[in-house]
Design a protein around this motif. Structure first.
Motif, PDB file in Angstrom:
ATOM      1  N   ASP A   1       0.842  -1.050  -0.104  1.00 39.83           N
ATOM      2  CA  ASP A   1       0.075  -0.087   0.110  1.00 39.83           C
ATOM      3  C   ASP A   1       0.902   1.295   0.057  1.00 39.83           C
ATOM      4  N   PRO A   2       1.406   1.821  -1.323  1.00 35.40           N
ATOM      5  CA  PRO A   2       2.287   3.134  -1.292  1.00 35.40           C
ATOM      6  C   PRO A   2       1.674   4.383  -0.687  1.00 35.40           C
ATOM      7  N   GLU A   3       0.256   4.252  -0.366  1.00 32.09           N
ATOM      8  CA  GLU A   3      -0.621   5.393   0.346  1.00 32.09           C
ATOM      9  C   GLU A   3      -0.538   5.257   1.811  1.00 32.09           C
ATOM     10  N   PHE A   4       0.345   4.363   2.500  1.00 30.92           N
ATOM     11  CA  PHE A   4       0.004   3.914   3.753  1.00 30.92           C
ATOM     12  C   PHE A   4       1.066   4.842   4.526  1.00 30.92           C
ATOM     13  N   ALA A   5       0.439   5.917   4.952  1.00 33.54           N
ATOM     14  CA  ALA A   5       1.494   7.185   5.465  1.00 33.54           C
ATOM     15  C   ALA A   5       2.214   6.549   6.996  1.00 33.54           C
ATOM     16  N   GLU A   6       1.327   6.134   7.743  1.00 38.13           N
ATOM     17  CA  GLU A   6       2.217   5.870   9.140  1.00 38.13           C
ATOM     18  C   GLU A   6       3.349   4.752   8.640  1.00 38.13           C
ATOM     19  N   ALA A   7       2.811   3.942   7.783  1.00 37.63           N
ATOM     20  CA  ALA A   7       4.193   2.977   7.416  1.00 37.63           C
ATOM     21  C   ALA A   7       5.253   3.708   7.135  1.00 37.63           C
ATOM     22  N   TRP A   8       5.109   4.622   6.111  1.00 35.47           N
ATOM     23  CA  TRP A   8       6.122   5.461   5.520  1.00 35.47           C
ATOM     24  C   TRP A   8       7.120   6.152   6.525  1.00 35.47           C
TER      25      TRP A   8
ATOM     26  N   GLY B   1      10.955   5.478   7.747  1.00 38.60           N
ATOM     27  CA  GLY B   1      11.855   6.516   8.004  1.00 38.60           C
ATOM     28  C   GLY B   1      12.705   6.557   9.099  1.00 38.60           C
ATOM     29  N   PHE B   2      12.081   6.618  10.233  1.00 40.37           N
ATOM     30  CA  PHE B   2      12.716   6.366  11.487  1.00 40.37           C
ATOM     31  C   PHE B   2      13.653   5.268  11.833  1.00 40.37           C
ATOM     32  N   VAL B   3      13.042   3.950  11.317  1.00 35.61           N
ATOM     33  CA  VAL B   3      13.838   2.858  11.202  1.00 35.61           C
ATOM     34  C   VAL B   3      15.339   3.021  10.410  1.00 35.61           C
TER      35      VAL B   3
ATOM     36  N   VAL C   1      10.326   9.699   4.947  1.00 35.95           N
ATOM     37  CA  VAL C   1       9.463  10.545   5.740  1.00 35.95           C
ATOM     38  C   VAL C   1       8.575  11.784   4.894  1.00 35.95           C
ATOM     39  N   LEU C   2       9.539  12.047   3.999  1.00 36.11           N
ATOM     40  CA  LEU C   2       8.997  13.239   3.280  1.00 36.11           C
ATOM     41  C   LEU C   2       7.665  12.553   2.330  1.00 36.11           C
ATOM     42  N   LYS C   3       7.852  11.417   2.071  1.00 37.59           N
ATOM     43  CA  LYS C   3       6.672  10.876   1.487  1.00 37.59           C
ATOM     44  C   LYS C   3       5.366  10.499   2.469  1.00 37.59           C
ATOM     45  N   ALA C   4       5.517  10.211   3.869  1.00 36.50           N
ATOM     46  CA  ALA C   4       4.649  10.321   4.711  1.00 36.50           C
ATOM     47  C   ALA C   4       4.090  11.601   4.967  1.00 36.50           C
ATOM     48  N   ARG C   5       4.718  12.683   5.127  1.00 37.04           N
ATOM     49  CA  ARG C   5       4.244  14.090   5.180  1.00 37.04           C
ATOM     50  C   ARG C   5       3.428  14.350   3.909  1.00 37.04           C
ATOM     51  N   ALA C   6       3.787  13.956   2.971  1.00 36.59           N
ATOM     52  CA  ALA C   6       3.033  14.301   1.550  1.00 36.59           C
ATOM     53  C   ALA C   6       1.630  13.629   1.723  1.00 36.59           C
ATOM     54  N   LEU C   7       1.596  12.550   2.235  1.00 36.63           N
ATOM     55  CA  LEU C   7       0.302  11.738   2.383  1.00 36.63           C
ATOM     56  C   LEU C   7      -0.387  12.006   3.408  1.00 36.63           C
ATOM     57  N   LYS C   8       0.234  12.684   4.600  1.00 35.19           N
ATOM     58  CA  LYS C   8      -0.541  12.932   5.951  1.00 35.19           C
ATOM     59  C   LYS C   8       0.498  14.111   6.582  1.00 35.19           C
ATOM     60  N   PRO C   9       0.242  15.309   6.271  1.00 36.18           N
ATOM     61  CA  PRO C   9       0.962  16.232   6.874  1.00 36.18           C
ATOM     62  C   PRO C   9       1.044  16.398   8.501  1.00 36.18           C
ATOM     63  N   SER C  10      -0.213  15.758   9.078  1.00 39.82           N
ATOM     64  CA  SER C  10      -0.423  15.939  10.488  1.00 39.82           C
ATOM     65  C   SER C  10       0.220  14.909  11.515  1.00 39.82           C
ATOM     66  N   LEU C  11       1.089  14.188  10.801  1.00 39.54           N
ATOM     67  CA  LEU C  11       1.804  13.095  11.432  1.00 39.54           C
ATOM     68  C   LEU C  11       3.009  13.955  12.385  1.00 39.54           C
ATOM     69  N   ALA C  12       2.893  13.976  13.458  1.00 40.48           N
ATOM     70  CA  ALA C  12       3.898  14.655  14.532  1.00 40.48           C
ATOM     71  C   ALA C  12       4.935  13.874  14.528  1.00 40.48           C
TER      72      ALA C  12
END
Length: 642
Positions: A328-335, A339-341, A365-376
């Motif tokens: 699932d390339p749209e899975f923001a939390e996994a991205w 990134g942290f790993v 992480v930039l991919k995650a941010r693009a999908l869901k900017p609110s991920l702290a």
């Protein structure tokens, strides 16, 4: 009609029907338990149930037409004798015993599905004046945490009731997502994940757990997974008296898991009366992905990531998270987690290229941010990446944004405190780290960081208690804080002893290139006995290692350079290193010792300007140890450090 019922009894139809129901229930239980072990398909349970349903009327008709006699199977044609009745009395006993067994099993399963446990938070934030919106939010959060009347809850790890113990990652995942859902409720304080899970497997009562975590309520339960279906049993307990306020069992498929978690979270908030305008509240449990297989890999990756020091844990976590985003390339939390790993991998996976790891971390992480900017937490990881690249001002801006998004996130509060501590802003760091520890009392890394900051502030007794607490929670690095405290108290023997405790427990992991005990002995003499020959020997060793073609600049190198006061080599090496750079800066801010020597070096102002440290000071406040030169704003290196 009376004759019909008499005939049913005479032909043993009622007995046989009852016996069939008992045996059928036992068969269903066996199939449910054995299906995962045998790898049977999802429809196995349904097929067996259908066959048992079809077989019931056939069995009843057979019992009407035939009976078993000592001579064999015969048609029922005439009334049986009293002796025959006595001979069949054993069937009655079997049926009654079977129904009793079924009732006991159902009741036991119901209670086992709702086992009591409990969850989280304790510490005391000290609020000071801060020059940033993010810190102001953290300060407000700290004040809110202090309110004793505030409703609070700990979500204890749900028990894995599946037949396969390896499914524990799934029950842990359900627990974490319910916890994260409740964190989104403004009027509810939720104990941190580490604190909650510290009670996993412990036989402690609700009041004892709630007291330890400083919460008013506890939520726990169990998860039973069977192929594509899942059952979640929950209970909400009032900590003051241990009374169960609410309990419920939810059934659904794996595809429904986010809806089930959202339903549970919403029901909890209703029972606690913490949401007053439900229509204005967003969905609590986030629908992270529609791909059940991707979610499986995410949960397994997250479970391995939390182990970290386990054998190959980070490498395996990386594989699972890469599979999750591939599915699932749209899975923001996994991205975001991937990134942290990636960012951590050079510290835990041998022969990892730090440059490549940082590039991959940034992209994920930039991919995650693009999908869901609110991920702290994605912002927090980006902050760490920018810190590694010497972009300290950008790093600070990102962590400020993160804490503004989630002021009650213990991980973000810890990272904010660490960023401030490395810039020498001890008061700001102390405030954020106290909040992190309040939110998650068993977050060993936050406790260890707070101990170090207390040491820099000269609060030796508080620092010692916190360092010992961090060690008890499993953070070996806190022995270094104890070592420095002992030295500050004039106990050089204890200082050396604590240093060697690090060597014995984790020397090969923290400093693999300096695993020889003699190097640590030289370090103890240089640090605590003012041995100039040993200090010079350590510097020479570091220089020789850095000149080698396979040198890896990491925390061990930075620690030697900072603690020996090798300012020029430290400034030069800092520009090249990518990992462990916090060790180069955290040693700078004590009131005395090598750190003072480094920050008073003539090249320090240029170094601080070069890495963006001075930019952070000008925007977010000057550290206690450095101030602008009189008549200037500190621009262009015009500042002095004590």
């Amino acid at each position: 009609m009376p004759n019909f019922f008499t005939e049913l009894q005479r032909r043993h139809v009622v007995r046989i029907a009852g016996l069939y129901l008992v045996v059928g229930w036992v068969i269903m239980q066996v199939v449910e338990v054995m299906s995962p072990a045998l790898g049977l398909p999802d429809w196995t349970n349904s097929m067996v149930a259908m066959l048992l349903i079809i077989g019931f009327p056939v069995t009843v008709l057979f019992a009407w037409a035939f009976q078993v006699t000592p001579e064999g199977l015969k048609r029922t044609v005439a009334a049986s004798t009293q002796a025959s009745t006595d001979e069949r009395r054993w069937i009655d006993y079997v049926i009654v015993a079977g129904f009793v067994l079924v009732a006991v099993m159902i009741i036991a399963d119901r209670f086992a599905a709702n086992p009591p446990q409990m969850q989280q938070a304790n510490s005391e934030p000290n609020v000071g004046n801060i020059a940033s919106d993010g810190i102001q939010i953290a300060r407000n959060a700290a004040a809110d945490v202090e309110k004793p009347e505030q409703v609070s809850i700990a979500v204890l790890p749900f028990v894995n009731m599946s037949s396969n113990p390896e499914q524990e990652y799934f029950s842990d995942g359900v627990t974490e997502e319910i916890l994260h859902a409740l964190v989104r409720v403004p009027n509810l304080r939720v104990a941190g994940r580490r604190s909650s899970f510290s009670f996993k497997g412990q036989n402690k009562g609700p009041q004892e757990i709630a007291t330890a975590l400083g919460v008013t309520h506890l939520l726990d339960g169990s998860v039973r997974r069977q192929n594509g279906s899942v059952r979640i049993a929950t209970q909400l307990v009032r900590a003051a008296d241990g009374v169960q306020i609410w309990a419920e069992t939810y059934d659904g498929s794996i595809k429904d898991i986010f809806d089930l978690q959202d339903t549970i979270a919403n029901t909890v908030t209703t029972k606690l009366e913490v949401i007053f305008n439900r229509d204005a509240m967003p969905r609590l449990a986030v629908q992270m992905t529609d791909n059940a297989q991707a979610y499986e890999h995410f949960l397994q990756g997250r479970a391995l990531f939390l182990q970290r020091w386990g054998y190959g844990a980070i490498a395996k976590a990386t594989e699972h998270l890469e599979d999750a985003v591939a599915l699932d390339p749209e899975f923001a939390e996994a991205w975001s987690l991937l990134g942290f790993v990636y960012y951590l991998s050079p510290l835990y996976v041998p022969n990892t290229d730090p440059d490549l790891a940082l590039i991959k971390a940034d992209e994920a992480v930039l991919k995650a941010r693009a999908l869901k900017p609110s991920l702290a937490e994605a912002l927090s990881t980006l902050s760490a990446i920018e810190f590694s690249r010497n972009n300290n001002l950008e790093s600070r801006k990102l962590i400020e944004q993160a804490i503004a998004l989630e002021p009650f996130n213990a991980l973000v509060a810890n990272d904010h405190g660490l960023r401030a501590a490395l810039m020498g802003q001890t008061a700001t760091a102390m405030q954020s780290l106290e909040l992190a520890v309040k939110l998650d009392p068993v977050h060993s890394y936050a406790v260890a960081n707070l101990a170090y900051v207390k040491l820099d502030a000269g609060l030796l007794d508080e620092a010692e208690a916190l360092a010992q607490r961090a060690i008890d929670l499993g953070d070996v690095s806190a022995y270094e804080t104890l070592s420095r405290i002992a030295f500050a108290q004039g106990d050089r023997e204890a200082a050396s002893r604590h240093l060697f405790q690090i060597y014995e427990l984790a020397g090969d992991q923290l400093a693999p290139q300096f695993a020889d005990r003699r190097i640590w002995e030289a370090g103890a003499r240089a640090f605590y006995e003012d041995s100039e020959p040993d200090r010079l020997a350590l510097i020479g060793l570091a220089e020789a290692y850095l000149a080698s073609p396979d040198a890896v600049v990491n925390s061990a190198i930075f620690n030697i350079l900072a603690r020996t006061g090798s300012a020029e080599l430290l400034f030069e090496t800092y520009q090249e290193g990518l990992i462990g750079k916090d060790m180069a800066l955290r040693d700078l801010w004590g009131p005395s010792g090598p750190g003072r020597k480094v920050r008073q070096h003539p090249d320090f102002p240029a170094f601080a300007e070069r890495i963006g440290m001075a930019d952070v000071w000008r925007l977010y406040g000057w550290p206690d140890q450095c101030k602008p030169t009189t008549g200037t704003d500190g621009t262009g290196g015009q500042f002095e450090c004590l």
